[in-house]
Design a protein around this motif. Structure first.
Motif, short mmCIF file in Angstrom:
data_model
loop_
_atom_site.label_atom_id
_atom_site.label_comp_id
_atom_site.label_asym_id
_atom_site.label_seq_id
_atom_site.Cartn_x
_atom_site.Cartn_y
_atom_site.Cartn_z
N ALA A 81 36.20 47.89 42.81
CA ALA A 81 36.52 47.88 41.38
C ALA A 81 37.93 47.34 41.16
O ALA A 81 38.18 46.63 40.17
N PHE A 82 38.84 47.64 42.07
CA PHE A 82 40.20 47.12 41.96
C PHE A 82 40.18 45.59 42.02
O PHE A 82 40.85 44.91 41.23
N VAL A 83 39.41 45.05 42.94
CA VAL A 83 39.30 43.59 43.05
C VAL A 83 38.69 43.01 41.78
O VAL A 83 39.18 42.03 41.22
N ARG A 84 37.63 43.66 41.30
CA ARG A 84 36.91 43.14 40.13
C ARG A 84 37.77 43.14 38.88
O ARG A 84 37.77 42.18 38.11
N HIS A 85 38.55 44.21 38.67
CA HIS A 85 39.29 44.36 37.42
C HIS A 85 40.73 43.86 37.48
O HIS A 85 41.31 43.51 36.45
N ARG A 90 43.00 37.74 37.23
CA ARG A 90 44.24 36.98 37.40
C ARG A 90 43.97 35.66 38.11
O ARG A 90 44.54 34.62 37.77
N ALA A 91 43.11 35.71 39.12
CA ALA A 91 42.78 34.49 39.85
C ALA A 91 42.05 33.51 38.95
O ALA A 91 42.30 32.30 38.99
N LYS A 92 41.16 34.02 38.10
CA LYS A 92 40.44 33.14 37.17
C LYS A 92 41.37 32.56 36.12
O LYS A 92 41.11 31.49 35.58
N GLY A 93 42.47 33.27 35.83
CA GLY A 93 43.46 32.73 34.90
C GLY A 93 44.12 31.49 35.47
O GLY A 93 44.52 30.58 34.73
N ARG A 94 44.28 31.45 36.78
CA ARG A 94 44.85 30.28 37.44
C ARG A 94 43.80 29.20 37.66
O ARG A 94 44.11 28.00 37.64
#
Length: 220
Positions: A81-85, A90-94
């Motif tokens: 869940a930490f990875v998902r949220h 943040r990675a998709k923002g880049r």
């Protein structure tokens, strides 16, 4: 494994694992003689939800929901869940095409991982023999394995240790490297996880319980 927008990402790729931890989930696997396929791995979560919502035959539960969420999916104390949220957004923002990029990369890694795994299985059958009736009694690895390239030999030793220690064992990298270091080194003796003795002579690399190693040495 972790679900990130519908794609399965192995948690080991972040918390630490071998190269296999970076591969994608298999599209098709054999489970108990039955072929099971996962045709939707490359679809994002939003795509899946939109597909379900657009199906006139979709069935809602007693609360009117079309799907159910695991309560732990929102709990960032759980690593997935930490990875998902936290990490994926943040990675998709880049990189808005993160899903596509990761899928392509992980599929390439999976193809190479499957190839090396197949080669390791062949070497396991041809270069390794059991020392007794039970896997826990140990194995003898042929001296020829000293000539095998280390990355491939590493996979073979990993499988040997898994057989010796049991399928639920977590094989330590240090144990694998110790075995590899002993290949071809006459007189080599060491102790690794599970109280296994590793020794090498002209017959090959012996991986066996320490008690068996000591008893054999006393006879000599």
């Amino acid at each position: 494994m972790l679900e990130a927008d519908g794609m399965m990402i192995r948690g080991g790729s972040i918390v630490g694992t071998g190269p296999g931890g970076f591969r994608s989930m298999n599209y098709c696997v054999n489970i108990g003689g039955m072929r099971v396929c996962h045709p939707l791995l490359e679809l994002g979560r939003d795509d899946l939800r939109a597909f379900i919502a657009g199906r006139p035959c979709a069935v809602r539960d007693e609360s009117g929901e079309l799907w159910r969420e695991d309560a732990t999916n929102a709990d960032t104390d759980h690593f997935r869940a930490f990875v998902r949220h936290e990490i994926v957004p943040r990675a998709k923002g880049r990189n808005p095409r993160l899903l596509e990029t990761l899928t392509r990369t992980m599929n390439l890694i999976a193809e190479e991982d499957d190839m090396l795994s197949s080669q390791a299985r062949e070497l396991l059958l041809s270069k390794v023999r059991p020392l007794g009736q039970l896997p826990s009694e140990g194995f003898l690895v042929s001296p020829d394995m000293a000539q095998v390239e280390r990355p491939l030999a590493r996979r073979v030793i990993d499988r040997v240790l898994l057989l010796a220690l049991g399928r639920d064992a977590r094989i330590e990298t240090a144990s694998i490297e110790t075995c590899l270091d002993g290949l071809g080194e006459s007189g080599f003796v060491s102790n690794i996880q599970g109280n296994l003795a590793v020794s090498y002579n002209k017959n090959g690399l012996r991986i066996e319980p320490m008690d068996a190693f000591r008893a054999r040495r006393k006879k000599l």
